[in-house]
Scaffold this motif. Structure first.
Motif, PDB file in Angstrom:
ATOM      1  N   GLU A  99       0.860  -1.178   0.000  1.00  0.00           N
ATOM      2  CA  GLU A  99       0.000   0.000   0.000  1.00  0.00           C
ATOM      3  C   GLU A  99       0.899   1.233   0.000  1.00  0.00           C
ATOM      4  O   GLU A  99       1.695   1.436   0.923  1.00  0.00           O
ATOM      5  CB  GLU A  99      -0.933   0.002   1.212  1.00  0.00           C
ATOM      6  N   LEU A 100       0.781   2.040  -1.070  1.00  0.00           N
ATOM      7  CA  LEU A 100       1.615   3.229  -1.225  1.00  0.00           C
ATOM      8  C   LEU A 100       1.150   4.304  -0.250  1.00  0.00           C
ATOM      9  O   LEU A 100      -0.039   4.418   0.057  1.00  0.00           O
ATOM     10  CB  LEU A 100       1.535   3.732  -2.666  1.00  0.00           C
ATOM     11  N   GLU A 101       2.109   5.113   0.226  1.00  0.00           N
ATOM     12  CA  GLU A 101       1.774   6.088   1.272  1.00  0.00           C
ATOM     13  C   GLU A 101       0.890   7.221   0.757  1.00  0.00           C
ATOM     14  O   GLU A 101       0.285   7.935   1.561  1.00  0.00           O
ATOM     15  CB  GLU A 101       3.052   6.681   1.880  1.00  0.00           C
ATOM     16  N   GLU A 102       0.799   7.375  -0.570  1.00  0.00           N
ATOM     17  CA  GLU A 102       0.076   8.531  -1.102  1.00  0.00           C
ATOM     18  C   GLU A 102      -1.411   8.513  -0.773  1.00  0.00           C
ATOM     19  O   GLU A 102      -2.043   9.565  -0.703  1.00  0.00           O
ATOM     20  CB  GLU A 102       0.255   8.604  -2.628  1.00  0.00           C
ATOM     21  N   GLN A 103      -1.983   7.306  -0.617  1.00  0.00           N
ATOM     22  CA  GLN A 103      -3.432   7.259  -0.412  1.00  0.00           C
ATOM     23  C   GLN A 103      -3.818   5.925   0.207  1.00  0.00           C
ATOM     24  O   GLN A 103      -3.314   4.875  -0.215  1.00  0.00           O
ATOM     25  CB  GLN A 103      -4.132   7.419  -1.769  1.00  0.00           C
ATOM     26  N   GLU A 104      -4.715   5.948   1.168  1.00  0.00           N
ATOM     27  CA  GLU A 104      -5.230   4.709   1.752  1.00  0.00           C
ATOM     28  C   GLU A 104      -5.877   3.873   0.655  1.00  0.00           C
ATOM     29  O   GLU A 104      -6.657   4.380  -0.152  1.00  0.00           O
ATOM     30  CB  GLU A 104      -6.251   5.039   2.840  1.00  0.00           C
ATOM     31  N   GLY A 105      -5.523   2.603   0.608  1.00  0.00           N
ATOM     32  CA  GLY A 105      -6.108   1.720  -0.387  1.00  0.00           C
ATOM     33  C   GLY A 105      -5.423   1.753  -1.751  1.00  0.00           C
ATOM     34  O   GLY A 105      -5.824   1.013  -2.646  1.00  0.00           O
ATOM     35  N   LEU A 106      -4.385   2.588  -1.925  1.00  0.00           N
ATOM     36  CA  LEU A 106      -3.654   2.646  -3.192  1.00  0.00           C
ATOM     37  C   LEU A 106      -2.588   1.567  -3.168  1.00  0.00           C
ATOM     38  O   LEU A 106      -1.585   1.690  -2.461  1.00  0.00           O
ATOM     39  CB  LEU A 106      -3.022   4.027  -3.389  1.00  0.00           C
ATOM     40  N   ARG A 107      -2.821   0.500  -3.901  1.00  0.00           N
ATOM     41  CA  ARG A 107      -1.994  -0.701  -3.771  1.00  0.00           C
ATOM     42  C   ARG A 107      -1.330  -1.054  -5.086  1.00  0.00           C
ATOM     43  O   ARG A 107      -1.849  -0.757  -6.157  1.00  0.00           O
ATOM     44  CB  ARG A 107      -2.835  -1.856  -3.247  1.00  0.00           C
ATOM     45  N   PHE A 108      -0.184  -1.734  -4.955  1.00  0.00           N
ATOM     46  CA  PHE A 108       0.659  -2.040  -6.106  1.00  0.00           C
ATOM     47  C   PHE A 108       1.219  -3.439  -5.921  1.00  0.00           C
ATOM     48  O   PHE A 108       1.776  -3.758  -4.867  1.00  0.00           O
ATOM     49  CB  PHE A 108       1.785  -0.992  -6.178  1.00  0.00           C
ATOM     50  N   SER A 109       1.078  -4.272  -6.941  1.00  0.00           N
ATOM     51  CA  SER A 109       1.583  -5.645  -6.880  1.00  0.00           C
ATOM     52  C   SER A 109       3.048  -5.669  -7.284  1.00  0.00           C
ATOM     53  O   SER A 109       3.424  -5.083  -8.296  1.00  0.00           O
ATOM     54  CB  SER A 109       0.777  -6.548  -7.823  1.00  0.00           C
ATOM     55  N   THR A 110       3.860  -6.390  -6.498  1.00  0.00           N
ATOM     56  CA  THR A 110       5.300  -6.323  -6.703  1.00  0.00           C
ATOM     57  C   THR A 110       5.948  -7.545  -6.071  1.00  0.00           C
ATOM     58  O   THR A 110       5.275  -8.518  -5.737  1.00  0.00           O
ATOM     59  CB  THR A 110       5.836  -5.000  -6.098  1.00  0.00           C
ATOM     60  N   THR A 111       7.257  -7.489  -5.903  1.00  0.00           N
ATOM     61  CA  THR A 111       7.962  -8.500  -5.125  1.00  0.00           C
ATOM     62  C   THR A 111       8.853  -7.788  -4.114  1.00  0.00           C
ATOM     63  O   THR A 111       9.093  -6.582  -4.227  1.00  0.00           O
ATOM     64  CB  THR A 111       8.786  -9.451  -6.020  1.00  0.00           C
ATOM     65  N   ILE A 112       9.304  -8.544  -3.111  1.00  0.00           N
ATOM     66  CA  ILE A 112      10.162  -7.979  -2.067  1.00  0.00           C
ATOM     67  C   ILE A 112      11.551  -8.591  -2.221  1.00  0.00           C
ATOM     68  O   ILE A 112      11.687  -9.814  -2.336  1.00  0.00           O
ATOM     69  CB  ILE A 112       9.617  -8.283  -0.661  1.00  0.00           C
ATOM     70  N   VAL A 113      12.568  -7.739  -2.219  1.00  0.00           N
ATOM     71  CA  VAL A 113      13.952  -8.195  -2.391  1.00  0.00           C
ATOM     72  C   VAL A 113      14.794  -7.705  -1.221  1.00  0.00           C
ATOM     73  O   VAL A 113      14.354  -6.883  -0.416  1.00  0.00           O
ATOM     74  CB  VAL A 113      14.547  -7.704  -3.729  1.00  0.00           C
ATOM     75  N   ASN A 114      16.042  -8.216  -1.169  1.00  0.00           N
ATOM     76  CA  ASN A 114      17.010  -7.811  -0.135  1.00  0.00           C
ATOM     77  C   ASN A 114      16.465  -8.070   1.270  1.00  0.00           C
ATOM     78  O   ASN A 114      16.640  -7.237   2.175  1.00  0.00           O
ATOM     79  CB  ASN A 114      17.383  -6.324  -0.273  1.00  0.00           C
ATOM     80  N   ALA A 115      15.805  -9.212   1.428  1.00  0.00           N
ATOM     81  CA  ALA A 115      15.230  -9.509   2.738  1.00  0.00           C
ATOM     82  C   ALA A 115      15.182 -11.015   2.947  1.00  0.00           C
ATOM     83  O   ALA A 115      14.958 -11.780   2.009  1.00  0.00           O
ATOM     84  CB  ALA A 115      13.818  -8.942   2.835  1.00  0.00           C
ATOM     85  N   ASP A 116      15.411 -11.443   4.197  1.00  0.00           N
ATOM     86  CA  ASP A 116      15.170 -12.823   4.595  1.00  0.00           C
ATOM     87  C   ASP A 116      13.654 -13.025   4.612  1.00  0.00           C
ATOM     88  O   ASP A 116      12.949 -12.298   5.327  1.00  0.00           O
ATOM     89  CB  ASP A 116      15.764 -13.045   5.994  1.00  0.00           C
TER      90      ASP A 116
END
Ligand SMILES: [Zn+2]
Length: 155
Positions: A99-116
């Motif tokens: 969920e992007l900080e610009e707006q409640e409910g504004l969501r983006f599908s992605t992947t997470i890197v550099n993390a266990d």
């Protein structure tokens, strides 16, 4: 707005259905900018791109670069799936909706890197980072550093 032509974006994403609504998003990727359509009339953000604001029905929509700060809203781990460039299912592969900080409910599908993967959880703050995938910049997110993101790279 963008120096990248329609022809170039079509050539760089041959397997993607590019249209007039989403072309600015893909041009933004080539410039390593995450662009989200925003309504000029009411200020509402919308992802994925649509030609009409779902809040006020205005067609006065413009692509605006977002900050890249977000929190993990949904997270799954894929242990198998179709072959895809840059996707390693053995780790396993995290698929996240942030969920992007610009707006409640504004969501983006992605992947997470550099993390266990064991450390990832819903609500974790993350920031935008760029991968190279299939020859193009690809927007991913990594856990936000607890240190100030404004500090310059150490020497
Ligand atoms: Zn609107």
């Amino acid at each position: 707005m963008s120096a990248i032509s329609d022809e170039e974006v079509l050539a760089r994403f041959p397997r993607t259905a590019i249209d007039h609504d989403n072309k600015h998003y893909y041009k933004g990727l080539l410039e390593r900018k995450l662009l989200v359509n925003r309504c000029r009339a009411c200020g509402s953000w919308r992802q994925p791109p649509r030609p009409i604001c779902s809040d006020c029905w205005s067609t006065d929509i413009e692509p605006v670069e977002v900050s890249g700060r977000a929190v993990i809203h949904l997270l799954i781990f894929l242990h198998q799936g179709p072959p895809a460039p840059g996707v390693d299912y053995s780790t396993p592969y995290p698929v996240a909706v942030v969920e992007l900080e610009e707006q409640e409910g504004l969501r983006f599908s992605t992947t997470i890197v550099n993390a266990d993967p064991q450390t990832l959880r819903i609500g974790l703050p993350v920031t935008l980072t760029w991968l190279e995938r299939d020859g193009n910049p690809f927007p991913a997110f990594s856990p936000a550093s607890p240190a100030s993101p404004a500090s310059p790279a150490s020497v």
